[in-house]
Design a protein around this motif. Structure first.
Motif, mmCIF file in Angstrom:
data_model
loop_
_atom_site.group_PDB
_atom_site.id
_atom_site.type_symbol
_atom_site.label_atom_id
_atom_site.label_comp_id
_atom_site.label_asym_id
_atom_site.label_seq_id
_atom_site.Cartn_x
_atom_site.Cartn_y
_atom_site.Cartn_z
ATOM 1 N N VAL A 12 9.402 -5.831 28.636
ATOM 2 C CA VAL A 12 9.494 -5.400 27.174
ATOM 3 C C VAL A 12 9.047 -3.864 27.118
ATOM 4 N N PRO A 13 9.726 -2.995 26.235
ATOM 5 C CA PRO A 13 9.159 -1.669 25.979
ATOM 6 C C PRO A 13 7.886 -1.602 25.482
ATOM 7 N N ARG A 14 7.291 -0.533 26.036
ATOM 8 C CA ARG A 14 5.712 -0.320 25.689
ATOM 9 C C ARG A 14 5.542 -0.387 23.820
ATOM 10 N N GLU A 15 6.320 0.272 23.418
ATOM 11 C CA GLU A 15 6.489 0.226 21.700
ATOM 12 C C GLU A 15 6.269 -1.015 21.182
ATOM 13 N N MET A 16 6.691 -2.184 21.994
ATOM 14 C CA MET A 16 6.743 -3.527 21.179
ATOM 15 C C MET A 16 5.534 -4.248 21.674
ATOM 16 N N TRP A 17 4.616 -3.849 22.548
ATOM 17 C CA TRP A 17 3.479 -4.427 22.737
ATOM 18 C C TRP A 17 2.572 -4.909 21.725
ATOM 19 N N ASP A 18 2.396 -4.170 20.669
ATOM 20 C CA ASP A 18 1.392 -4.274 19.534
ATOM 21 C C ASP A 18 1.977 -4.884 18.564
ATOM 22 N N THR A 19 3.356 -5.358 18.500
ATOM 23 C CA THR A 19 4.094 -5.706 17.395
ATOM 24 C C THR A 19 3.832 -7.223 16.921
ATOM 25 N N PRO A 20 3.646 -7.527 15.805
ATOM 26 C CA PRO A 20 3.418 -9.004 15.396
ATOM 27 C C PRO A 20 4.285 -10.093 16.043
ATOM 28 N N ARG A 21 5.616 -9.482 16.221
ATOM 29 C CA ARG A 21 6.734 -10.492 16.846
ATOM 30 C C ARG A 21 6.253 -10.719 18.394
ATOM 31 N N PHE A 22 6.074 -9.845 19.007
ATOM 32 C CA PHE A 22 5.721 -9.756 20.452
ATOM 33 C C PHE A 22 4.552 -10.791 20.566
ATOM 34 N N LYS A 23 3.387 -10.278 19.875
ATOM 35 C CA LYS A 23 2.245 -11.415 19.630
ATOM 36 C C LYS A 23 2.511 -12.641 19.676
ATOM 37 N N HIS A 24 3.376 -13.016 18.680
ATOM 38 C CA HIS A 24 3.791 -14.526 17.946
ATOM 39 C C HIS A 24 4.674 -15.066 19.287
ATOM 40 N N VAL A 25 5.580 -14.518 19.796
ATOM 41 C CA VAL A 25 6.399 -15.183 20.909
ATOM 42 C C VAL A 25 5.530 -15.443 21.879
ATOM 43 N N ASN A 26 4.409 -14.529 22.521
ATOM 44 C CA ASN A 26 3.815 -14.746 23.540
ATOM 45 C C ASN A 26 2.882 -15.976 23.384
ATOM 46 N N ARG A 27 2.079 -16.075 22.264
ATOM 47 C CA ARG A 27 1.330 -17.198 21.713
ATOM 48 C C ARG A 27 2.322 -18.462 21.856
ATOM 49 N N VAL A 28 3.430 -18.475 21.369
ATOM 50 C CA VAL A 28 4.579 -19.606 21.427
ATOM 51 C C VAL A 28 4.651 -19.944 22.951
ATOM 52 N N LEU A 29 4.827 -19.015 23.802
ATOM 53 C CA LEU A 29 5.216 -19.323 25.143
ATOM 54 C C LEU A 29 3.915 -19.821 25.865
ATOM 55 N N SER A 30 2.824 -19.259 25.677
ATOM 56 C CA SER A 30 1.608 -19.516 26.122
ATOM 57 C C SER A 30 1.438 -20.971 25.847
ATOM 58 N N ALA A 31 1.504 -21.262 24.547
ATOM 59 C CA ALA A 31 0.922 -22.589 24.163
ATOM 60 C C ALA A 31 1.981 -23.641 24.980
ATOM 61 N N GLY A 32 3.390 -23.204 24.973
ATOM 62 C CA GLY A 32 4.388 -24.252 25.633
ATOM 63 C C GLY A 32 3.891 -24.458 27.164
ATOM 64 N N TRP A 33 3.406 -23.290 27.788
ATOM 65 C CA TRP A 33 3.091 -23.550 29.076
ATOM 66 C C TRP A 33 1.883 -24.132 29.473
ATOM 67 N N GLY A 34 0.811 -24.278 28.334
ATOM 68 C CA GLY A 34 -0.237 -25.053 28.164
ATOM 69 C C GLY A 34 0.033 -26.271 28.220
ATOM 70 N N ALA A 35 1.067 -26.684 27.381
ATOM 71 C CA ALA A 35 1.437 -28.099 26.974
ATOM 72 C C ALA A 35 1.894 -28.942 28.359
ATOM 73 N N VAL A 36 2.690 -27.789 29.092
ATOM 74 C CA VAL A 36 3.401 -28.305 30.333
ATOM 75 C C VAL A 36 2.156 -28.600 31.356
ATOM 76 N N PHE A 37 1.259 -27.736 31.561
ATOM 77 C CA PHE A 37 -0.032 -27.936 32.439
ATOM 78 C C PHE A 37 -0.575 -29.391 31.932
ATOM 79 N N ALA A 38 -0.739 -29.532 30.726
ATOM 80 C CA ALA A 38 -1.673 -30.716 30.330
ATOM 81 C C ALA A 38 -0.754 -31.933 30.602
ATOM 82 N N PHE A 39 0.617 -31.890 30.321
ATOM 83 C CA PHE A 39 1.466 -32.882 30.808
ATOM 84 C C PHE A 39 1.509 -33.094 32.152
ATOM 85 N N MET A 40 1.041 -32.156 33.059
ATOM 86 C CA MET A 40 1.367 -32.312 34.417
ATOM 87 C C MET A 40 0.137 -33.166 34.644
ATOM 88 N N THR A 41 -1.066 -32.576 34.003
ATOM 89 C CA THR A 41 -2.431 -33.112 34.334
ATOM 90 C C THR A 41 -2.679 -34.891 34.161
#
Length: 202
Positions: free
Chosen positions: A106-135
């Motif tokens: 992702v271009p550097r100028e987008m790293w601090d945008t609210p959209r970039f932060k939001h998308v990564n929170r959603v993706l990280s939460a999704g991966w966390g849910a996958v790891f919890a499901f695997m547990t």
């Protein structure tokens, strides 16, 4: 790539139930995968977590007696995936772990945008849910260690399906982000840029 140490741990442990060697194999694999980012002084959370978890599990297995190793062999997958899920959820409000991977494409100028932060929170939460499901899956399989059918379903089929699903979701987000960047209008140049030069007036 960062999930490979968990795969190595599961495969070695399945082939020859010896938790100390399976955990050591996972730790060595994690170090190999993490080394380029460590050398570049930008280590990734998932890689460092794998090193710490598998080294700790290997030390515990080597120091434990036969009964302790049997317990670790039975619940090793539950322990490492559960710890990973806790790490992902604990760091979610601070810095979602997927940011480190997203910044590679992702271009550097987008790293601090609210959209970039939001998308990564959603993706990280999704991966966390996958790891919890695997547990939970590994815990169900560990409750009946002699049931091969249960082990196949809950140690392999369901966790692999969950990971593949989340990989597809992540790729969709990445494709959407790339399309959005490509469709963004180019910044306007200085006035008159792009127009043919005008002859000087007398």
């Amino acid at each position: 790539m960062s999930l490979i140490p968990w795969v190595v741990f599961a495969v070695v442990d399945h082939a020859a139930p010896s938790p100390q060697w399976a955990a050591l194999s996972g730790a060595v694999t994690a170090v190999i995968i993490a080394w380029p980012s460590i050398a570049a002084r930008s280590p990734r959370l998932l890689d460092l977590s794998a090193i710490v978890l598998f080294v700790a599990l290997a030390i515990a297995a080597f120091l434990a007696g036969p009964e302790g190793r049997e317990v670790i062999a039975q619940y090793g997958r539950t322990i490492v995936t559960g710890a990973l899920a806790l790490i992902v959820f604990a760091t979610l409000p601070i810095r979602p772990f997927t940011e480190q991977y997203a910044r590679l494409s992702v271009p550097r100028e987008m790293w601090d945008t609210p959209r970039f932060k939001h998308v990564n929170r959603v993706l990280s939460a999704g991966w966390g849910a996958v790891f919890a499901f695997m547990t939970v899956c590994h815990l169900i399989a560990a409750s009946q260690p002699d049931d091969r059918r249960l082990s196949t379903i809950f140690n392999w089929l369901l966790p692999i399906a969950a990971i593949l699903y989340m990989i597809r979701v992540t790729e969709r987000f990445r494709s959407a982000a790339r399309d959005r960047v490509a469709a963004a209008p180019a910044p306007a140049g200085p006035a008159g840029a792009g127009s043919p030069p005008q002859p000087p007036r007398p």
